[in-house]
Design an enzyme around this catalytic site. Sequence first.
Site, PDB file in Angstrom:
ATOM      1  N   GLY A  48       0.715  -1.177  -0.112  1.00  0.00           N
ATOM      2  CA  GLY A  48       0.036  -0.019  -0.016  1.00  0.00           C
ATOM      3  C   GLY A  48       0.876   1.475   0.126  1.00  0.00           C
ATOM      4  O   GLY A  48       1.842   1.310  -0.590  1.00  0.00           O
TER       5      GLY A  48
ATOM      6  N   THR B 204      -4.556  -3.083  -1.120  1.00  0.00           N
ATOM      7  CA  THR B 204      -5.001  -2.877   0.329  1.00  0.00           C
ATOM      8  C   THR B 204      -6.534  -2.763   0.284  1.00  0.00           C
ATOM      9  O   THR B 204      -7.142  -2.706  -0.571  1.00  0.00           O
ATOM     10  CB  THR B 204      -4.518  -1.363   0.812  1.00  0.00           C
TER      11      THR B 204
ATOM     12  N   ASP C 267      -8.336  -0.793   1.971  1.00  0.00           N
ATOM     13  CA  ASP C 267      -8.715   0.504   2.097  1.00  0.00           C
ATOM     14  C   ASP C 267      -8.901   1.134   0.831  1.00  0.00           C
ATOM     15  O   ASP C 267      -9.691   2.261   0.684  1.00  0.00           O
ATOM     16  CB  ASP C 267      -7.560   1.285   2.963  1.00  0.00           C
TER      17      ASP C 267
ATOM     18  N   GLN D 126     -12.071  -8.795   8.383  1.00  0.00           N
ATOM     19  CA  GLN D 126     -12.242  -8.049   7.068  1.00  0.00           C
ATOM     20  C   GLN D 126     -10.938  -8.059   6.253  1.00  0.00           C
ATOM     21  O   GLN D 126     -10.950  -8.157   4.904  1.00  0.00           O
ATOM     22  CB  GLN D 126     -12.002  -6.472   7.202  1.00  0.00           C
TER      23      GLN D 126
HETATM   24  O1  F6P Z   1      -3.925  -2.619   5.905  1.00  0.00           O
HETATM   25  C1  F6P Z   1      -4.584  -1.173   5.994  1.00  0.00           C
HETATM   26  C2  F6P Z   1      -5.289  -1.431   7.207  1.00  0.00           C
HETATM   27  O2  F6P Z   1      -6.269  -2.172   6.779  1.00  0.00           O
HETATM   28  C3  F6P Z   1      -6.050  -0.416   7.905  1.00  0.00           C
HETATM   29  O3  F6P Z   1      -7.339  -0.093   7.587  1.00  0.00           O
HETATM   30  C4  F6P Z   1      -6.033  -0.665   9.471  1.00  0.00           C
HETATM   31  O4  F6P Z   1      -6.027   0.496  10.042  1.00  0.00           O
HETATM   32  C5  F6P Z   1      -4.716  -1.488   9.570  1.00  0.00           C
HETATM   33  O5  F6P Z   1      -4.481  -2.026   8.337  1.00  0.00           O
HETATM   34  C6  F6P Z   1      -4.473  -2.198  10.956  1.00  0.00           C
HETATM   35  O6  F6P Z   1      -3.353  -2.976  10.338  1.00  0.00           O
HETATM   36  P1  F6P Z   1      -2.161  -3.708  11.525  1.00  0.00           P
HETATM   37  O7  F6P Z   1      -3.021  -3.745  12.961  1.00  0.00           O
HETATM   38  O8  F6P Z   1      -2.175  -5.270  10.903  1.00  0.00           O
HETATM   39  O9  F6P Z   1      -1.016  -3.084  11.417  1.00  0.00           O
END
Ligand code: F6P
Length: 361
Positions: free
Chosen positions: A115, A138, A140, A287
């Site tokens: 990403g 991603t 997002d 998700q």
């Molecule tokens: O990959 C992006 C994401 O999905 C964000 O929306 C989310 O806040 C984040 O990853 C959290 O990921 P991790 O806790 O694995 O770093």
Amino acid sequence: MKYKGESVTKTFGILTSGGDCPGLNAAIRGVCRAAYGRYHMNILGIANGYRGLIDGDVRFLEPVDFSGILTRGGTILGTSREKPFKSTEIGEDKVRAIKKNYEKYKLDCLVVLGGNGTHTTGRLLAQEGLNILGLPKTIDNDIEGTERSFGFHSAMAICTDAIDRLHSIAASHNRVMVIETMGHKAGWLALYAGIAGGGDVIIIPEIPYDIKAIARHLNERAKSGKSFSIVVVAEGALSAEESRMDKKDRKRLRSDTGFTSIAYRAAKEIETETGMETRATVLGYVQRGGIPSASDRVLATRFGTAAADLLARGEYGTMVAQIGSGIGAVDLSVPAGKIKKVPKDDSLLDTAAAVGTCLGT
Ligand code: F6P
């Protein structure tokens, strides 16, 4: 796009970096199958993102490695949020190690699937003289330069399914259900899943919310005979009051309220303002897990095979992208250091408003 001449790239490294998502393996398969089958390239698999290249945790991949992985969730290469340029002193050592291993394995290019952070690092490495090629992933969908990133469609489907399930609970119990999706800075996932799931209120980080406006909307629904409501909120959503604060004050305010997640806080605020029974659900990592949707498999495969063509032609310093309905490439400077947010005038916001959804104001 298929390249007919001799491949410029003989050997490349491939890594997945940042949060995992459905479609990573489909993309790895796409790159590797086309690069190996069409162009006879050597492929160095790098474990756990940039960390594997720092530590030399690598091995050459054979077709058996990228066979049978199209439908698998996660990433066969492993991932990490390693940012080699982040800390100055150790950072220098890390970048030196990356360059050393890039030389050692005689890489013509490093293919990075990730990403915003991944492409930011990729661009910095390109400025250090490495050849880099990016693929946007991603859930997002917040990568600048591409219409879509793979992973987004799968996550949207998971969120929509969850909202559907919570809908029936909301209806049975005459409750307000608040559902939190991922999305720290960008609200694409909440917006799309909110529309797909028939959310009555959708709150995204780009539009600071006013709890009084939300309460008014929910009260009006109740007055018109609707005994329940669905509120979809992105994890990075913030109130109008918070949007006027600096980061430090905002953090203090949040820790004072005692709620670590926006869903619980919004649920409490809704209950206080309306007196309606309200429950919160944080969808969390669910998700990002599991098999990719058919749409993500196709997108990841298209990105992967397009990446192999770019490697063959030696078009480095780029990120594969969906441009309109086609697949192209943009310069690495386009996604690096940026976040694609929902524009204030995005037509999808109007679509939501047209079906009576409150957008938090
Ligand atoms: O990959 C992006 C994401 O999905 C964000 O929306 C989310 O806040 C984040 O990853 C959290 O990921 P991790 O806790 O694995 O770093």
